[in-house]
Design a protein around this motif. Structure first.
Motif, PDB file in Angstrom:
ATOM      1  N   SER A   1       0.826  -1.212   0.000  1.00 35.40           N
ATOM      2  CA  SER A   1       0.000   0.000   0.000  1.00 35.40           C
ATOM      3  C   SER A   1       0.857   1.257   0.000  1.00 35.40           C
ATOM      4  O   SER A   1       0.538   2.247  -0.675  1.00 35.40           O
ATOM      5  N   ILE A   2       1.952   1.233   0.756  1.00 32.23           N
ATOM      6  CA  ILE A   2       2.851   2.397   0.795  1.00 32.23           C
ATOM      7  C   ILE A   2       3.529   2.584  -0.558  1.00 32.23           C
ATOM      8  O   ILE A   2       3.610   3.705  -1.086  1.00 32.23           O
ATOM      9  N   ARG A   3       3.999   1.483  -1.149  1.00 25.28           N
ATOM     10  CA  ARG A   3       4.679   1.587  -2.450  1.00 25.28           C
ATOM     11  C   ARG A   3       3.711   2.056  -3.545  1.00 25.28           C
ATOM     12  O   ARG A   3       4.123   2.752  -4.477  1.00 25.28           O
ATOM     13  N   ALA A   4       2.448   1.667  -3.437  1.00 18.48           N
ATOM     14  CA  ALA A   4       1.458   2.101  -4.427  1.00 18.48           C
ATOM     15  C   ALA A   4       1.250   3.613  -4.358  1.00 18.48           C
ATOM     16  O   ALA A   4       0.979   4.261  -5.375  1.00 18.48           O
ATOM     17  N   LYS A   5       1.402   4.176  -3.169  1.00 16.51           N
ATOM     18  CA  LYS A   5       1.195   5.610  -2.985  1.00 16.51           C
ATOM     19  C   LYS A   5       2.485   6.396  -3.154  1.00 16.51           C
ATOM     20  O   LYS A   5       2.493   7.505  -3.686  1.00 16.51           O
ATOM     21  N   PHE A   6       3.591   5.814  -2.680  1.00 13.21           N
ATOM     22  CA  PHE A   6       4.898   6.487  -2.749  1.00 13.21           C
ATOM     23  C   PHE A   6       5.878   5.543  -3.448  1.00 13.21           C
ATOM     24  O   PHE A   6       6.567   4.742  -2.794  1.00 13.21           O
ATOM     25  N   GLU A   7       5.948   5.638  -4.748  1.00  7.44           N
ATOM     26  CA  GLU A   7       6.678   4.660  -5.556  1.00  7.44           C
ATOM     27  C   GLU A   7       8.178   4.631  -5.264  1.00  7.44           C
ATOM     28  O   GLU A   7       8.829   3.595  -5.431  1.00  7.44           O
TER      29      GLU A   7
END
Length: 320
Positions: A96-102
């Protein structure tokens, strides 16, 4: 007319002037406190957390305050080391974090603070080797399922409270601190509790409150030890926040959402050794402080009796 006024003043007893001086000083002190509170909560700029280092380590990041910290630290441009016991939940949060902050780099470390703490600390040590971990959020913690007398605390809960809240926070701090000392910079945030930090005593939560009081004192001591080494240590004392641990379901003026609490919490990192970041909580704290202790204790005792009865009813319904 001026002469008679001077005569009248000179004829007054000395104690009147002393009383007026004390009243003026008291008013000045109160005004200073109010102005400082306004500045700290609304005007003081947040520190640039990337100056501490490019990585942040968060324990207990899969729910509640820890999860909100993980997201908001990633939003500040920090890479993350996420430490928790549930690999599936850690992966979900990471995705979820990577989806928002690549651009965010994330490392996952599986540690069950109730069980394999020594092995877990070694895994953390290996994971952060070579990383400039500049921010540590010690969020992982255990509380009572509901209010209870101390003699009702079973052996497992007793051991878990001490092992997670005291030993876990202490050992994670110890392993991360060594790298901060070498780099001469870092910020450590230990999450305390309003039960230990605000209430004069905490009946029905004795052991939990005692572990959080340890966190507060531990934080204050190492704050003094390392403040000249470029390392800022802080114990944050939240009151009511909507989390699974608190069992509160919706935010209100005095009940913060995890997002709102952490947004305020990040603005306080690097400053005073103890703080209550969410400003409505600090208002409540100030109100509690002016009340007689027996009033606060009587109120809290009644609240905890109600919580205990509800918890016992739930337990009995589960066992039927």
């Amino acid at each position: 007319m001026d002469f008679s006024l001077t005569q009248n003043l000179e004829s007054q007893p000395l104690w009147i002037f002393l009383l007026l001086a004390l009243a003026f000083l008291s008013l000045l002190k109160s005004s200073f406190k109010i102005l400082k509170w306004v500045f700290v909560n609304f005007l003081r700029p947040a520190k640039n957390l990337k100056k501490y280092g490019s990585w942040a380590l968060v324990t207990g990041p899969t729910d509640g305050i820890g999860k909100a910290f993980a997201f908001q630290l990633a939003g500040k441009g920090l890479n993350l080391v996420l430490v928790g016991r549930n690999l599936a939940k850690l992966n979900d949060v990471s995705d979820s974090i990577r989806a928002k902050f690549e651009q965010t780099q994330i490392k996952i470390v599986v540690v069950d603070f109730c069980c394999d703490l020594d092995h877990g600390i070694e895994r953390i040590k290996e994971a952060i080797d070579g990383l400039d971990v500049g921010v540590l959020i010690n969020n992982v913690g255990v509380c009572y399922p509901y209010a209870r007398f101390f003699h009702e605390v079973d052996d497992k809960l007793l051991c878990d409270l001490i092992k997670v809240n005291v030993e876990g926070t202490t050992k994670v701090t110890h392993v991360v601190l060594s790298g901060m000392i070498k780099r001469k910079k870092g910020a450590i945030v230990n999450i305390g509790s309003g039960i230990a930090g605000v209430m004069p005593s905490s009946p029905f939560y004795a052991l939990y409150a005692a572990t959080k009081a340890y966190i507060d004192q531990f934080s204050r001591c190492i704050y003094v030890e390392y403040k000249k080494s470029g390392i800022d240590v802080q114990c944050q004392v939240p009151l009511n926040v909507v989390t699974k641990m608190s069992t509160l379901e919706r935010p209100s003026f005095f009940v913060a959402s995890t997002h709102d609490y952490v947004r305020a919490a990040i603005r306080h990192i690097g400053y005073e050794p103890q703080c209550t970041p969410y400003w409505p909580h600090s208002l409540f704290w100030a109100f509690v402080k002016i009340l007689p202790e027996y009033v606060v204790e009587s109120y809290w005792l009644g609240v905890c009796h109600t919580i205990r009865k509800k918890g016992q009813l739930k337990d009995s319904s589960k066992n039927e």
